[in-house]
Design an enzyme around this catalytic site. Structure first.
Site, mmCIF file in Angstrom:
data_model
loop_
_atom_site.group_PDB
_atom_site.id
_atom_site.type_symbol
_atom_site.label_atom_id
_atom_site.label_comp_id
_atom_site.label_asym_id
_atom_site.label_seq_id
_atom_site.Cartn_x
_atom_site.Cartn_y
_atom_site.Cartn_z
ATOM 1 N N LYS A 174 0.901 -1.174 0.000
ATOM 2 C CA LYS A 174 0.000 0.000 0.000
ATOM 3 C C LYS A 174 0.929 1.210 0.000
ATOM 4 O O LYS A 174 1.550 1.521 1.008
ATOM 5 C CB LYS A 174 -0.874 -0.015 1.255
ATOM 6 C CG LYS A 174 -2.225 0.693 1.099
ATOM 7 C CD LYS A 174 -2.160 2.167 0.769
ATOM 8 C CE LYS A 174 -2.092 3.039 1.999
ATOM 9 N NZ LYS A 174 -1.790 4.453 1.650
ATOM 10 N N GLY A 227 6.072 4.685 9.198
ATOM 11 C CA GLY A 227 5.263 5.899 9.247
ATOM 12 C C GLY A 227 5.278 6.473 10.645
ATOM 13 O O GLY A 227 6.214 6.256 11.409
ATOM 14 N N SER A 228 4.212 7.173 10.998
ATOM 15 C CA SER A 228 4.178 7.895 12.274
ATOM 16 C C SER A 228 3.828 6.957 13.441
ATOM 17 O O SER A 228 3.281 5.868 13.234
ATOM 18 C CB SER A 228 3.177 9.030 12.179
ATOM 19 O OG SER A 228 1.935 8.501 11.796
ATOM 20 N N GLY A 232 1.325 3.810 13.518
ATOM 21 C CA GLY A 232 2.021 2.549 13.787
ATOM 22 C C GLY A 232 1.336 1.759 14.900
ATOM 23 O O GLY A 232 1.196 0.530 14.810
ATOM 24 N N GLU A 249 8.456 0.652 11.837
ATOM 25 C CA GLU A 249 9.533 1.649 11.725
ATOM 26 C C GLU A 249 8.875 3.004 11.879
ATOM 27 O O GLU A 249 8.227 3.495 10.950
ATOM 28 C CB GLU A 249 10.191 1.567 10.344
ATOM 29 C CG GLU A 249 10.814 0.235 10.020
ATOM 30 C CD GLU A 249 12.123 0.012 10.735
ATOM 31 O OE1 GLU A 249 12.527 0.861 11.547
ATOM 32 O OE2 GLU A 249 12.731 -1.033 10.476
ATOM 33 N N CYS A 283 12.819 10.357 8.900
ATOM 34 C CA CYS A 283 12.634 9.769 10.232
ATOM 35 C C CYS A 283 13.920 9.841 11.045
ATOM 36 O O CYS A 283 13.895 10.048 12.253
ATOM 37 C CB CYS A 283 12.177 8.331 10.103
ATOM 38 S SG CYS A 283 13.282 7.358 9.086
ATOM 39 N N GLU A 382 8.377 15.240 16.849
ATOM 40 C CA GLU A 382 8.937 15.396 15.509
ATOM 41 C C GLU A 382 8.399 16.677 14.891
ATOM 42 O O GLU A 382 7.181 16.896 14.907
ATOM 43 C CB GLU A 382 8.470 14.233 14.626
ATOM 44 C CG GLU A 382 9.403 13.068 14.593
ATOM 45 C CD GLU A 382 8.991 12.054 13.529
ATOM 46 O OE1 GLU A 382 7.782 11.834 13.344
ATOM 47 O OE2 GLU A 382 9.882 11.487 12.893
HETATM 48 P P1 NAD Z 1 1.684 8.089 8.266
HETATM 49 O O1 NAD Z 1 1.724 7.286 9.498
HETATM 50 O O2 NAD Z 1 0.686 9.172 8.156
HETATM 51 O O3 NAD Z 1 1.420 7.171 6.995
HETATM 52 C C1 NAD Z 1 2.238 6.088 6.648
HETATM 53 C C2 NAD Z 1 1.455 5.135 5.788
HETATM 54 O O4 NAD Z 1 0.400 4.584 6.574
HETATM 55 C C3 NAD Z 1 0.789 5.752 4.553
HETATM 56 O O5 NAD Z 1 0.817 4.817 3.487
HETATM 57 C C4 NAD Z 1 -0.649 5.939 5.021
HETATM 58 O O6 NAD Z 1 -1.576 5.918 3.956
HETATM 59 C C5 NAD Z 1 -0.843 4.734 5.909
HETATM 60 N N1 NAD Z 1 -1.887 4.866 6.928
HETATM 61 C C6 NAD Z 1 -2.391 6.000 7.485
HETATM 62 N N2 NAD Z 1 -3.363 5.692 8.382
HETATM 63 C C7 NAD Z 1 -3.459 4.333 8.403
HETATM 64 C C8 NAD Z 1 -4.239 3.414 9.151
HETATM 65 N N3 NAD Z 1 -5.151 3.804 10.035
HETATM 66 N N4 NAD Z 1 -4.044 2.110 8.936
HETATM 67 C C9 NAD Z 1 -3.122 1.668 8.052
HETATM 68 N N5 NAD Z 1 -2.361 2.495 7.307
HETATM 69 C C10 NAD Z 1 -2.520 3.807 7.484
HETATM 70 O O7 NAD Z 1 3.160 8.611 8.073
HETATM 71 P P2 NAD Z 1 3.704 9.595 6.950
HETATM 72 O O8 NAD Z 1 3.191 10.956 7.269
HETATM 73 O O9 NAD Z 1 3.472 9.018 5.593
HETATM 74 O O10 NAD Z 1 5.270 9.518 7.203
HETATM 75 C C11 NAD Z 1 5.905 10.330 8.093
HETATM 76 C C12 NAD Z 1 6.224 9.550 9.342
HETATM 77 O O11 NAD Z 1 6.905 8.335 9.016
HETATM 78 C C13 NAD Z 1 7.147 10.268 10.262
HETATM 79 O O12 NAD Z 1 6.736 10.101 11.587
HETATM 80 C C14 NAD Z 1 8.490 9.584 10.040
HETATM 81 O O13 NAD Z 1 9.376 9.720 11.103
HETATM 82 C C15 NAD Z 1 8.083 8.199 9.788
HETATM 83 N N6 NAD Z 1 9.093 7.472 9.017
HETATM 84 C C16 NAD Z 1 9.804 6.486 9.629
HETATM 85 C C17 NAD Z 1 10.786 5.802 8.935
HETATM 86 C C18 NAD Z 1 11.570 4.715 9.599
HETATM 87 O O14 NAD Z 1 12.117 3.878 8.902
HETATM 88 N N7 NAD Z 1 11.646 4.664 10.907
HETATM 89 C C19 NAD Z 1 11.039 6.118 7.610
HETATM 90 C C20 NAD Z 1 10.297 7.126 7.010
HETATM 91 C C21 NAD Z 1 9.307 7.784 7.735
#
Ligand code: NAD
Length: 480
Positions: A174, A227-228, A232, A249, A283, A382
């Protein structure tokens, strides 16, 4: 403008309700493509296809080294289309073109690394007694879900999908709704591999719709989420409701710890690069600078001077910093800078930037904040923009306390010539990766990467990630 499609069960498809999402170029604000707004029904079709493919003889019969060759073929394709992919990533994410090239090169390395690993993930035998052979095999887990963030789409898809395919799993990706373009191009490369239908599926859509449907689907066997923290936790809980493991992650508030004996020029460059990469939307960004008190003024002067020379522009103009992803993220970054003005001092930057010809993009000056408390929101959360928080410490003990003072624990930089200090801190810091006199190790495809504390659990990258996608089976054979 391109109307892109999803890829489910070996076929390109619209969403079941034909709705779409606009994809914007963050540098200009222009709409550059549309993608299907995938539904629960679409996700269900993708998971069922991946399940059927996993249990089908066609995929099971593919030899381990042949899976490796497939991954090498993807690496070759990416290399062949390196310029196109870098331009696509720069246009979609807004990152400077040269940084997008680094992402493409990292993607090539992931497919090569895991391609090489495909026939080397071995089992064990266990000595028990005469007449009893006991062995352990690593089997693929089954259907793997990969939920991708918007900031490094191509790299992050490549690292987990390559490891999952190498170990014989099937995949449902996704991609992020904001940045699905390189994921779609990669899907076209997978299509050309002639894999059995359903081995690789790519669903597009909104997080709480398609993402949530995938994370909570009862037929998946592993979820990899980047993601966030908030999302997560929701993803981990949805997986746990089906007793399915997840690799999370999440974010970071990573410190660079700078001692007075460090090499000042190299350290300034390392600290500055670590926060401006992808305009701080990383991140593992070095978001906190912890500097030895006696060295603070001299060091900060150099950092401020370096910040004053940084250039801001559209992704394809390849300046030091590109735009913030979208208006929502921009409002968040500017809100945090406003808070810094109230609670502390903005030493440099802090203002929006207008880039001629790209007035629809959201650009921010690289910014340094000083004088806020270690437990303020600014120091703990963040910001996800080009904003560096500065703190000082008197001794190694205080440096350690400050470094460990957030809920995160993703990456730490330590800058000193004193190996005792460096090793001591490396052993005490709550952080998945520690860099001494460098930051990032050139991307580190081979190095396990992941968080302590709320930065997540499980490890991506390197050999360790292969174990996310395998499960141990123990077999005991009695013979005469
Ligand atoms: P996000 O959590 O908003 O979204 C990440 C993904 O999850 C997207 O594909 C989104 O569509 C999906 N998503 C959103 N809500 C969901 C739900 N309820 N159920 C399942 N999937 C859902 O994060 P973002 O804004 O895309 O990315 C930024 C964040 O990601 C920051 O916090 C950053 O630190 C983190 N990040 C971490 C790493 C790492 O490897 N540790 C790498 C890159 C980004």
């Amino acid at each position: 403008m391109k109307a892109l499609q999803m890829y489910i069960d070996g076929k390109w498809t619209k969403s079941s309700n034909a709705r779409t999402i606009d994809v914007k170029n963050p540098s200009s604000g222009e709409t550059i493509a549309t993608i299907p707004r995938g539904t629960e029904e679409d996700v269900n079709r993708a998971v069922l296809a991946a399940k059927a493919a996993f249990h089908g003889e066609d995929w099971r019969k593919v030899k381990a080294f042949e899976r490796g060759e497939m991954l090498f073929a993807i690496a070759d394709k990416i290399k062949l289309h390196r310029d196109e992919l870098a331009e696509l990533e720069s246009t979609d994410v807004g990152k400077p073109l040269s940084q997008a090239y680094s992402d493409v090169d990292a993607a090539i390395r992931y497919f090569r690394f895991y391609g090489g690993a495909a026939d080397k993930v071995m089992g064990d035998t266990i000595p028990i007694e005469d007449g009893l052979l006991n062995y352990v095999v690593r089997e693929p887990v089954g259907v793997t879900a990969h939920i991708i963030p918007w900031n490094y789409p191509l790299q992050i898809i490549s690292r987990s999908v390559a490891a999952a395919i190498a170990t014989g799993n099937t995949v449902v990706v996704k991609s992020a709704e904001d940045t699905p373009l390189t994921a779609t191009r990669l899907t076209e490369f997978f299509e050309k591999l002639d894999l059995p239908a359903g081995v690789f599926n790519h669903v597009t859509g909104i997080g709480h719709e398609a993402g949530a449907a995938l994370a909570g689907h009862p037929l998946i066997n592993h979820v990899t989420f980047t993601g966030s923290v908030g999302t997560g936790i929701a993803v981990g809980q949805a997986a746990m409701a089906n007793v399915v493991p997840s690799t999370l992650e999440l974010g970071g508030k990573s410190p660079n710890i700078v001692f007075a004996d460090s090499d000042i020029e190299k350290t300034v460059e390392g600290v500055v690069r670590s926060i401006i990469q992808n305009a701080g939307q990383t991140c593992s960004a070095g978001a906190r600078l912890l500097v030895e008190e006696s060295f603070k003024q001299e060091f900060l002067e150099k950092v401020i001077e370096r910040f004053s020379k940084l250039t801001v522009g559209a992704g394809m103009q390849d300046k030091d910093l590109g735009p913030i992803l979208n208006e929502k993220q921009y409002q968040h970054v500017m809100g945090m800078i406003e808070l810094a003005n109230e609670e502390g001092n903005v030493l440099t930057g802090g203002k929006p930037v207008t880039v001629g010809g790209y007035e629809g993009g959201f650009y921010v000056q690289p910014t340094i904040i000083d004088g806020v408390s270690w437990n303020s929101r600014l120091a703990q959360e963040e910001i996800f923009g080009p904003v560096l928080n500065v703190f000082s410490f008197k001794d190694t003990g205080e440096a350690l306390e400050l470094a460990n003072s957030t809920d995160y624990g993703l990456v730490t930089g330590i800058w000193t010539k004193d190996l005792n200090t460096a090793h001591y801190l490396a052993s005490r810091i709550d952080s998945g990766q520690v860099f001494i006199n460098n930051y990032g190790a050139g991307g580190g495809v081979q190095m396990p990467f992941g968080g302590y504390k709320k930065s997540g659990f499980g490890r991506e990258k390197g050999w360790a990630a292969l174990y996310n996608y395998t499960v141990l089976k123990n077999v005991a054979i009695k013979y005469n």
